[in-house]
Scaffold this motif. Sequence first.
Motif, short mmCIF file in Angstrom:
data_model
loop_
_atom_site.label_atom_id
_atom_site.label_comp_id
_atom_site.label_asym_id
_atom_site.label_seq_id
_atom_site.Cartn_x
_atom_site.Cartn_y
_atom_site.Cartn_z
N PRO A 69 1.38 -1.20 0.11
CA PRO A 69 -0.22 -0.38 0.05
C PRO A 69 1.18 1.30 -0.67
O PRO A 69 1.89 1.62 0.61
CB PRO A 69 -0.49 -0.56 1.12
CG PRO A 69 -0.70 -2.03 1.96
CD PRO A 69 0.32 -2.21 0.95
N LEU A 70 0.02 2.21 -0.73
CA LEU A 70 0.83 3.42 -0.78
C LEU A 70 0.87 4.35 0.64
O LEU A 70 1.87 5.02 1.23
CB LEU A 70 0.12 4.30 -1.85
CG LEU A 70 0.57 4.24 -2.54
CD1 LEU A 70 -0.23 5.02 -4.08
CD2 LEU A 70 1.81 4.50 -3.56
N PHE A 71 0.11 3.95 1.33
CA PHE A 71 -0.34 4.63 3.17
C PHE A 71 0.15 3.11 3.64
O PHE A 71 -0.39 2.47 4.39
CB PHE A 71 -1.38 5.00 3.16
CG PHE A 71 -1.38 6.22 4.32
CD1 PHE A 71 -0.64 7.14 4.80
CD2 PHE A 71 -2.51 5.00 5.41
CE1 PHE A 71 -0.95 7.60 6.37
CE2 PHE A 71 -3.03 6.04 6.56
CZ PHE A 71 -1.94 6.34 6.65
N ASP A 72 0.77 3.98 5.02
CA ASP A 72 1.29 2.95 5.83
C ASP A 72 0.84 1.51 6.20
O ASP A 72 0.37 0.94 6.68
CB ASP A 72 -0.25 3.22 6.70
CG ASP A 72 -0.24 2.95 8.65
OD1 ASP A 72 1.08 2.75 8.95
OD2 ASP A 72 -0.89 2.43 9.09
N PRO A 73 2.55 1.44 5.12
CA PRO A 73 2.05 -0.64 4.16
C PRO A 73 1.97 -1.36 5.64
O PRO A 73 1.41 -2.62 5.40
CB PRO A 73 3.46 -0.52 3.18
CG PRO A 73 3.70 0.73 3.93
CD PRO A 73 3.46 1.93 4.46
N ASP A 74 2.53 -1.18 6.75
CA ASP A 74 2.91 -2.40 7.84
C ASP A 74 1.14 -1.69 8.88
O ASP A 74 1.56 -2.36 9.99
CB ASP A 74 3.55 -1.67 8.36
CG ASP A 74 5.19 -2.14 7.83
OD1 ASP A 74 5.13 -2.91 7.15
OD2 ASP A 74 5.99 -1.16 7.81
N GLY A 75 1.01 -0.99 8.63
CA GLY A 75 -0.50 -0.65 9.40
C GLY A 75 0.35 0.12 10.68
O GLY A 75 -0.93 -0.17 11.92
N ALA A 76 0.94 0.70 10.32
CA ALA A 76 1.55 1.10 12.00
C ALA A 76 0.73 2.48 12.69
O ALA A 76 0.03 2.35 13.66
CB ALA A 76 2.70 2.11 11.94
N ARG A 77 0.02 3.27 11.88
CA ARG A 77 -0.78 4.91 11.55
C ARG A 77 -2.27 4.28 12.46
O ARG A 77 -2.67 3.93 13.43
CB ARG A 77 -1.04 5.32 10.68
CG ARG A 77 -0.16 6.28 10.82
CD ARG A 77 -0.72 7.67 11.12
NE ARG A 77 -1.36 8.42 10.61
CZ ARG A 77 -0.93 9.28 9.64
NH1 ARG A 77 0.08 9.53 9.32
NH2 ARG A 77 -2.21 10.03 9.07
N MET A 78 -2.80 2.94 11.54
CA MET A 78 -4.27 1.96 12.14
C MET A 78 -4.03 1.67 12.94
O MET A 78 -4.97 1.68 13.97
CB MET A 78 -4.49 1.39 10.48
CG MET A 78 -5.60 0.54 10.81
SD MET A 78 -5.40 -0.42 9.09
CE MET A 78 -5.10 -1.19 9.64
N ARG A 79 -3.28 0.76 13.71
CA ARG A 79 -2.84 -0.20 14.72
C ARG A 79 -2.45 1.05 16.05
O ARG A 79 -2.89 0.19 17.14
CB ARG A 79 -2.14 -1.08 14.23
CG ARG A 79 -2.73 -2.17 13.75
CD ARG A 79 -2.56 -3.41 13.93
NE ARG A 79 -3.15 -4.15 12.95
CZ ARG A 79 -2.35 -4.27 11.82
NH1 ARG A 79 -2.34 -3.47 10.82
NH2 ARG A 79 -3.75 -5.43 11.09
N GLY A 80 -1.67 2.08 15.58
CA GLY A 80 -1.11 2.79 16.88
C GLY A 80 -1.95 3.02 17.70
O GLY A 80 -3.48 3.69 17.68
#
Length: 808
Positions: free
Chosen positions: A797-808
């Motif tokens: 994904p172009l944005f937040d490929p590791d999901g750090a923002r989503m899960r943070g």
Amino acid sequence: MKSHAKAVVIGGGVVGCSVLYHLTKFGWTDVVLLERSQLTSGSTWHAAGGMHTINGDPNVAKLQQYTIQLYKEIEELSGQDIGLHMTGGIMLAATEARFDWLKGILAKGRYLGLEAELVTPAEAAELMPLIDPSQFVGALYDPVEGHLDPSGTTHAYAKAARKNGAEIHIETRVEDLVQKPDGTWRVITDKGEIVAEHVVNAGGLWAREVGRMVGLELPLLAMEHMYLLTDDMPEVAAHNAATAKEMLHAVDFDGELYLRQERKGMLMGTYEKACVPWSEIDTPWDFGHELLAPDLDRIAPSLEVGFRHFPAFQNAGIKQIINGPFTFAPDGNPLVGPVAGLPGYWCACAVMAGFSQGGGVGLALANWMIEGDPGFDVFAMDVARYGNWATLAYTNAKVRENYSRRFSIRYPNEELPAARPLKTTPIYDLMLSKGAQMGASWGLEQPLWFAPEGVSDSFSWRRSTDFEHVGAEARAVREAAGLMEISGFAKYTVEGFGARDWLDTMLAGRIPAEGRMTLAPMLKEDGKLIGDFTLANLSAERYFIAGSGIAEEYHMRWFEADLPDDGSVTVVPHGVGITGLSVAGPKSREILQGLTRTDLSADAFKFMDIAEAEIGMAPVILSRISYTGDLGYEIWCAPEYLRYLFQAILEAGEPHGLKLFGLRALNALRLEKGYGSWAREYRPVYGPLEAGLDRFVALKKEADFIGKAAALGEKEDGGALRLRTFVVEAKDADVIGDEPIWFNGEVNGWVTSGGYAHASNVSVAMGYVPKEIANEETGWEIELLGARLAAQLQKRPLFDPDGARMRG
Ligand SMILES: Cc1cc2nc3c(=O)[nH]c(=O)nc-3n(C[C@H](O)[C@H](O)[C@H](O)COP(=O)(O)OP(=O)(O)OC[C@H]3O[C@@H](n4cnc5c(N)ncnc54)[C@H](O)[C@@H]3O)c2cc1C
């Protein structure tokens, strides 16, 4: 007449006869067709008999392609001449915008295997010498177009069905339908009664009446439609003599005209702007083989354009004007399939192009009745795409709009105004006051974007007035926070002591723990996707599901069909009985924390948590999830709290830079995260592995969920396709869907959706390609508005490929 049958088809127009034929073709020979008068006695007999493959929806185009290929088969089988004239046809563009549209049609045609080609006006005039080339900017030539004899074709279907064992009774009117306790249907006619396991409403002009027999108000309306026949024309005779060919069909979009040769003259029909519905409430049972009074004044504006674009018509005498009614659904596509709550009752109605679509409708419906599945992607014509909000008056307004725009361009950013606003939520006026530009989906007004004073959409194939403002909304979400209404999602509550077990077999994912959510695909027996839900476990016997708003009726039909009848599970669709807001972006936690006592810290309220909470004074269900792919929350509440919540969050968010955002910014955000969406990436023809949802399919769970065996099979053989995201080197326009994907100079896939990912500053396309080439890094192009644009495969994904923002 026999007393029992497997299926009774009501209506002997071209559609009913096609359904009957297909049922017998696939092995149901104990079938009966009942016709009130003679075969063709509805709209069929006075049709112009034109047919073509091209349709704006590629899935409908496929069924049109099938219909045309079928004609040889029924002619041979029945021995009935259908008067087939495969002349080929030409679609004319008088403006650049229309020519852009034709380029899009050609591009779609590439992966459907259509042989159409673009031609210059001069070439068009060579092919069809009635054209004045100076009036046009370009054209599309399609060799697979022509016309046939409507009556011969209907009788060919009927004779072929009879040969296969079907019974047909004319002069037999179905007066009522009563479902017996065992689920079979009493088909009550003026000649006696038949009991049938299945009934098909192919009532054409009377389909509403046949719907009302079972309490169903089908969204369809008949419109008057006129075409004229000219006297013999010397220009036609000259062309026939010089080429030994008939005149080509022609569609002149800007004149709203279609034309073809009829004997030694021409037939010219029009979809006039000043259109008139016929029999708005009830269809008279005594209407039959009569025509309606012609009204030349009504079609005069189109004829004037016709005389200019095709000058030979100026000297042609008019031999006859035909005015007859035929039915349309609000969007012009047929209404096909089973109806929730009425097992054994099937629709094959509102087929406005019976000679292009009748075969495909018959094929899909017969598959559906016999195999339980239409065998194709028929969502565009599924009767379940409407709900009870599509009332008689709604339908009336929408069908008129659709008819009058039959040959008009609909730009990708164009929202049509008829029958609006119908459904609104309590913050509708507040959002309008903030500049909301609304779109209607499933009858509900929803903000697409927010415009500054004096700015609105200007319709175009290219980036438009909304571009910079949608960009600002998307960037605000990524940089600070955004607030969006999400009441348009479908929401369901599943309750009862059997709820957990039932969900475990209905959905392919694991049932989440209490207070948790999961993404839950729903599969059908063949392992293809029929839903992509968020499933939340609220308590041991209470679950909450959020899904696509446009698929509420579609999903309810699946749910109801499999509900146990012991009352252990109930499913309630909420519509806008539950409303919602989404707050997303890095500041969203801080904003909401200021309004609630619930601890929203990362460890206390994790990604995919859900809980009852209070936001300010309002009781809500709060969940940590966001379709933006960012840190974010969805808040569900009773409608009476929505206004309060909206204002409270806006106010609390202001110091943090919170901005309102709409569906267009959401699209930009989900694209850069690689999230698919229902009816685009997720459709009933793709498997979960193909669609990239396989990680949500719990193949190891104990429950034998629907589609498990097929999903295991897909895992083993890998399916055929892969969903991929591309960055496109687009300049002033972005893909919207259905564009071809090229690989090493050949068309090898299709776009499902796309747009500009504002926060990443790139143009994005998502689409399906064969799995064998799905990981190739180079060689990709995407065709847009006649040009092949370089495209780069995105592996992450172009944005937040590791999901750090989503899960943070
Ligand atoms: C002027 C005009 C031009 C057209 N040109 C074209 C064209 O060029 N190409 C094209 O593809 N389409 C064209 N059409 C549209 C085409 O006619 C329709 O798509 C097609 O006829 C729909 O067929 P149907 O079987 O659904 O409905 P109908 O033809 O209306 O058939 C329904 C049948 O059901 C019977 N019925 C209804 N209720 C009962 C009951 N209770 N019991 C028993 N029988 C019942 C009726 O008597 C009728 O025969 C045109 C239509 C018009 C009016």
